[in-house]
Design a protein around this motif. Sequence first.
Motif, mmCIF file in Angstrom:
data_model
loop_
_atom_site.group_PDB
_atom_site.id
_atom_site.type_symbol
_atom_site.label_atom_id
_atom_site.label_comp_id
_atom_site.label_asym_id
_atom_site.label_seq_id
_atom_site.Cartn_x
_atom_site.Cartn_y
_atom_site.Cartn_z
ATOM 1 N N GLY A 60 0.778 -1.060 0.097
ATOM 2 C CA GLY A 60 -0.067 -0.014 0.025
ATOM 3 C C GLY A 60 0.960 1.068 -0.021
ATOM 4 N N ILE A 61 2.216 1.158 -0.407
ATOM 5 C CA ILE A 61 2.788 2.323 -0.468
ATOM 6 C C ILE A 61 3.651 2.320 -1.852
ATOM 7 C CG2 ILE A 61 3.433 2.579 2.001
ATOM 8 C CD1 ILE A 61 6.066 1.062 1.792
ATOM 9 N N THR A 62 4.213 3.423 -2.092
ATOM 10 C CA THR A 62 4.796 3.545 -3.333
ATOM 11 C C THR A 62 6.375 4.107 -3.019
ATOM 12 O OG1 THR A 62 4.406 6.112 -3.135
ATOM 13 C CG2 THR A 62 2.891 4.648 -4.139
ATOM 14 N N ARG A 63 7.157 4.037 -4.081
ATOM 15 C CA ARG A 63 8.878 4.400 -4.103
ATOM 16 C C ARG A 63 8.672 5.818 -3.394
ATOM 17 N NH1 ARG A 63 12.441 1.066 -3.607
ATOM 18 N NH2 ARG A 63 11.209 -0.346 -5.021
ATOM 19 N N ALA A 64 8.144 6.577 -3.929
ATOM 20 C CA ALA A 64 7.922 8.069 -3.480
ATOM 21 C C ALA A 64 7.716 8.099 -1.906
ATOM 22 C CB ALA A 64 6.955 8.818 -4.195
ATOM 23 N N ASP A 65 6.823 7.209 -1.416
ATOM 24 C CA ASP A 65 6.771 7.229 0.061
ATOM 25 C C ASP A 65 7.725 6.859 0.785
ATOM 26 O OD1 ASP A 65 4.069 7.916 -0.268
ATOM 27 O OD2 ASP A 65 3.267 5.965 -0.250
#
Length: 121
Positions: A60-65
């Motif tokens: 539920g997260i991205t690389r940007a997070d």
Amino acid sequence: MTMTTAYPVLPLAAGTLARALGNAFNLVVVSVKAVARAIRHRRDAQMLASLDGRMLADIGITRADVHDAFSEPLWADPTALLSERAIERRINRARLRVVTWEGDSKAFRRPPTNRPARQAI
């Protein structure tokens, strides 16, 4: 003849000194635990950074997070930011799902068919 009163100075001073030393020791222990926890959380976030985008999306997260989490100061917990972002996305996804199924005009609808209905003979 004058009367003098003897005050027990040593036991009071010893008790105060013991409390002060105990508080100082407690402060050191709490600080060491906080540093150990920060190191552990940084190590966990580093492990998340090594995952590919597909696995991060499953969480539920991205690389940007992950990048944002490591942009925070050293004393800030990077896993707290990652957890908040994952929860926000989960809540927004659930909210979209509710709006979609309530008959919103943008909701998915089955395309109309041009075939005639089957007739029983």
